[in-house]
Design a protein around this motif. Structure first.
Motif, mmCIF file in Angstrom:
data_model
loop_
_atom_site.group_PDB
_atom_site.id
_atom_site.type_symbol
_atom_site.label_atom_id
_atom_site.label_comp_id
_atom_site.label_asym_id
_atom_site.label_seq_id
_atom_site.Cartn_x
_atom_site.Cartn_y
_atom_site.Cartn_z
ATOM 1 N N ASN A 19 75.391 9.385 46.188
ATOM 2 C CA ASN A 19 75.387 10.717 45.608
ATOM 3 C C ASN A 19 76.278 11.612 46.460
ATOM 4 O O ASN A 19 76.037 11.785 47.661
ATOM 5 N N LEU A 20 77.324 12.161 45.844
ATOM 6 C CA LEU A 20 78.322 12.960 46.544
ATOM 7 C C LEU A 20 78.408 14.341 45.915
ATOM 8 O O LEU A 20 78.190 14.500 44.706
ATOM 9 N N GLU A 21 78.732 15.343 46.740
ATOM 10 C CA GLU A 21 78.883 16.704 46.227
ATOM 11 C C GLU A 21 80.181 17.319 46.739
ATOM 12 O O GLU A 21 80.667 16.961 47.818
ATOM 13 N N ASP A 22 80.716 18.270 45.954
ATOM 14 C CA ASP A 22 81.970 18.944 46.280
ATOM 15 C C ASP A 22 81.787 20.440 46.059
ATOM 16 O O ASP A 22 81.186 20.853 45.056
ATOM 17 N N SER A 23 82.308 21.246 46.986
ATOM 18 C CA SER A 23 82.135 22.694 46.862
ATOM 19 C C SER A 23 82.967 23.305 45.753
ATOM 20 O O SER A 23 82.683 24.415 45.298
ATOM 21 N N ASP A 24 83.988 22.597 45.298
ATOM 22 C CA ASP A 24 84.780 23.081 44.160
ATOM 23 C C ASP A 24 85.068 21.892 43.249
ATOM 24 O O ASP A 24 84.162 21.123 42.931
ATOM 25 N N PHE A 80 80.257 18.558 41.157
ATOM 26 C CA PHE A 80 81.244 19.544 41.562
ATOM 27 C C PHE A 80 80.660 20.962 41.570
ATOM 28 O O PHE A 80 79.621 21.222 40.970
ATOM 29 N N LYS A 81 81.390 21.858 42.273
ATOM 30 C CA LYS A 81 81.053 23.284 42.328
ATOM 31 C C LYS A 81 79.636 23.547 42.854
ATOM 32 O O LYS A 81 78.861 24.318 42.279
ATOM 33 N N VAL A 82 79.327 22.909 43.964
ATOM 34 C CA VAL A 82 78.061 23.142 44.652
ATOM 35 C C VAL A 82 78.333 24.072 45.837
ATOM 36 O O VAL A 82 79.305 23.877 46.573
ATOM 37 N N ASN A 83 77.494 25.070 46.034
ATOM 38 C CA ASN A 83 77.674 25.973 47.166
ATOM 39 C C ASN A 83 77.787 25.168 48.458
ATOM 40 O O ASN A 83 76.969 24.275 48.709
ATOM 41 N N PRO A 84 78.798 25.450 49.298
ATOM 42 C CA PRO A 84 79.015 24.610 50.476
ATOM 43 C C PRO A 84 77.842 24.578 51.446
ATOM 44 O O PRO A 84 77.581 23.539 52.072
#
Length: 580
Positions: free
Chosen positions: A57-62, A274-278
């Motif tokens: 599971n990966l997340e990106d701030s934008d 995508f677009k997760v608060n950093p």
């Protein structure tokens, strides 16, 4: 690469090695107990495991510039795309310096150059297939390079090396306009591809690691829309893709591990949000809700004290990114068309305050050169020295007088809205420039479109008078050319998606780059990169700020964790897996 693609080591093509170990995947030292210790993943594999299953599971701030292998330049996409897009050669998934070894991927071996290094030949492995079961041929690789380098109207984000160095590349209009193809990429049979260059290019195997060499079936390509239905050549394929929101990958049943000695493909699924608060991403890592921050740039300044001073410290890896954070001064936006106005900024910036604002020493060291110390060709110098790197107000004001702006001027500085540390650094610059009468308005743009729509679009920059732009860059491969070319060569200036934010097009610098990459004498070539770096410093269009480091977190469920110096000092996504 816009801290897109970063390589942090001293190397050259002449030392590329291919051994049985090089093709084994993994490699390097391993650590299998607990979650390791502080910085354990810098030179070992932490929580080593051979167990199949689990979900990354990966997340990106934008959002990425694009997940299309032919339309990206971000380092994390180059790293991540290797899960679904195989290239001619790639960097070995391994710990430490072993991860900088270039090994065959689609190709059976590294490229075979002619004596003058102007012709390079690769032979593909047998049995390669796309996700739909159709064979992968040399023509699919040829087409992929043609679409990614020669169709900026549809695909504008990637590098321009192939266009610059292939014979006839300056005249070819791309596959959407010219159905005959580019003659300098020859495919004499389905497993052979030959590149005919317009001059010697000693670093070509490094160039062949780019995702631009990942095959694309021409019948399935529809330009910019291809990102919505990418055809996989790797162990994973897209189960879903929702632009700006998420992506999900599952196993590709037509991937044959017998044709792929470097990928273990342990996870069953890979999810990206995508677009997760950093700061939320940091908290999700600490709570072990996700496996990694896909952008790999490290925790935010707000999170840093909690990570460094508490129970999480042993789960951190503070890696050098092989990248330089800097501020670009656009030569076509007044008053930066005057070298003395540029030098005024050089002298005025308090670099130590910038690093302090970004999070202090865990974020990196003060930079005085464009090339970072870890790249082949680095030469130590400081053309604008000041006590404690805090700037020199007197010299800045003298330069302002010489540029006809004794009372200072007003300008705009851009930064990426979803990167708090970059905004903090920009604010520190704003404060130090104010002391000499330079008033700065900071404008923020999202990182996913920063280059495609704003800072990398000359017409937009000129129209909106974006005189100064925050930027971070690492080597496309670990030599001075791999670092410098796409950010200082005039031929790299593009209508959009550009990286030469200064719009630097100095004939002497262009000629020096071309002469150096064509020089087969390693020592002379290495010296040239430092000389060129000094030429850029004298031009004063780049303000080096920080040799970057990433403070990364390893969640407890992450397995096979190691930092790859080939991609921005982030974790290697070909190895990363999860016990969840």
């Amino acid at each position: 690469m816009k801290t897109r693609r970063v390589i942090a080591a001293v190397a050259s093509v002449t030392v590329l090695s291919l051994s049985a170990a090089a093709c084994g995947g993994g490699g390097g030292k391993s650590s299998s107990g607990g979650n390791g210790t502080k910085d354990a993943a810098l030179d070992s594999i932490v929580n080593a495991s051979s167990k199949k299953g689990g979900t990354l599971n990966l997340e990106d701030s934008d959002v990425p510039d694009s997940l299309d292998p032919g339309n990206t330049y971000y380092g994390f996409v180059q790293n991540f795309s290797r899960l679904y897009a195989r290239t001619l050669v790639t960097f070995k998934p391994a710990a430490g310096k072993d991860g900088l070894t270039v090994v065959p991927d689609l190709a059976e071996s590294l490229g075979t150059p002619s004596k003058d290094a102007k012709t390079w030949t690769y032979h593909l492995r047998s049995g390669l297939k796309f996700e739909d079961g159709t064979p992968i041929t040399s023509k699919d690789v040829k087409y992929a390079i043609e679409r990614s380098n020669f169709a900026p109207e549809a695909l504008s984000n990637g590098p321009t090396y192939f266009k610059a160095y292939l014979e006839g590349g300056d005249k070819y209009k791309g596959p959407y306009k010219d159905k005959n193809g580019l003659a300098s990429i020859a495919t004499p049979d389905d497993r052979t591809i030959v590149f005919h260059l317009n001059q010697p290019f000693a670093d070509f195997d490094y160039l062949a690691t780019f995702s631009q060499t990942a095959p694309v079936p021409q019948a399935k390509d529809d330009g910019a829309k291809y990102v919505q239905h990418i055809v996989s050549s790797g162990p994973y394929k897209f189960a879903s893709y929702e632009e700006g929101a998420s992506a999900a990958l599952v196993r590709n049943p037509n991937w044959d591990p017998k044709t792929d000695p470097i990928r273990k493909a342990l996870p069953d699924k890979i999810n990206v949000k995508f677009k997760v608060n950093p700061v939320s991403i940091d908290n999700d890592l600490l709570a072990d809700k996700i496996t990694a921050d896909i952008a790999g740039a490290g925790v935010q300044p707000q999170t840093q004290p909690k990570v460094l001073n508490g129970k999480y410290a042993k789960q951190t890896d503070n890696s050098y990114a092989g990248a330089t954070g800097y501020m670009a001064l656009n030569l076509h936006v007044a008053p930066f068309d005057n070298v003395h106005c540029r030098k005024a900024v050089q002298w005025a910036v308090d670099k130590q305050s910038v690093i302090d604002a970004m999070g202090g020493s865990p974020k990196g060291d003060v930079a005085t050169t464009l090339l970072p110390p870890s790249v082949n060709g680095y030469t130590k110098f400081d053309e604008y020295p000041s006590a404690g790197h805090k700037g020199d107000v007197a010299k800045a004001k003298d330069e302002l007088k010489q540029c006809g702006k004794p009372n200072g001027f007003s300008t705009t500085l851009t930064a990426r809205s979803d990167r708090p540390s970059e905004i903090a650094g920009a604010t520190a610059i704003q404060n130090s420039l104010k002391a000499v009468g330079i008033n700065v308005d900071i404008k923020q743009f999202p990182s996913g479109k920063y280059f495609a729509n704003f800072a990398g679009v000359p017409s937009y920059v000129h129209q909106h008078k974006l005189g100064m732009m925050m930027m971070a860059w690492g080597a496309d491969w670990p030599t001075g050319y791999g670092f410098l070319d796409q950010i200082i060569d005039g031929s790299a200036i593009k209508p959009s998606g550009g990286n030469n934010l200064m719009e630097l097009n100095d004939p002497k610098i262009n000629a020096a780059l071309k002469a150096a990459i064509g020089n087969t004498d390693n020592a002379a070539r290495t010296k040239a990169w430092g000389d060129i770096d000094k030429m850029v410093a004298d031009n004063a269009s780049v303000v080096p700020l920080i040799y970057r480091k990433n403070l990364l977190i390893r969640p407890t469920s992450a397995t096979n964790v190691t930092v790859t110096q080939a991609y921005l000092g982030m974790y290697d996504y070909l190895l990363l897996s999860s016990s969840k």
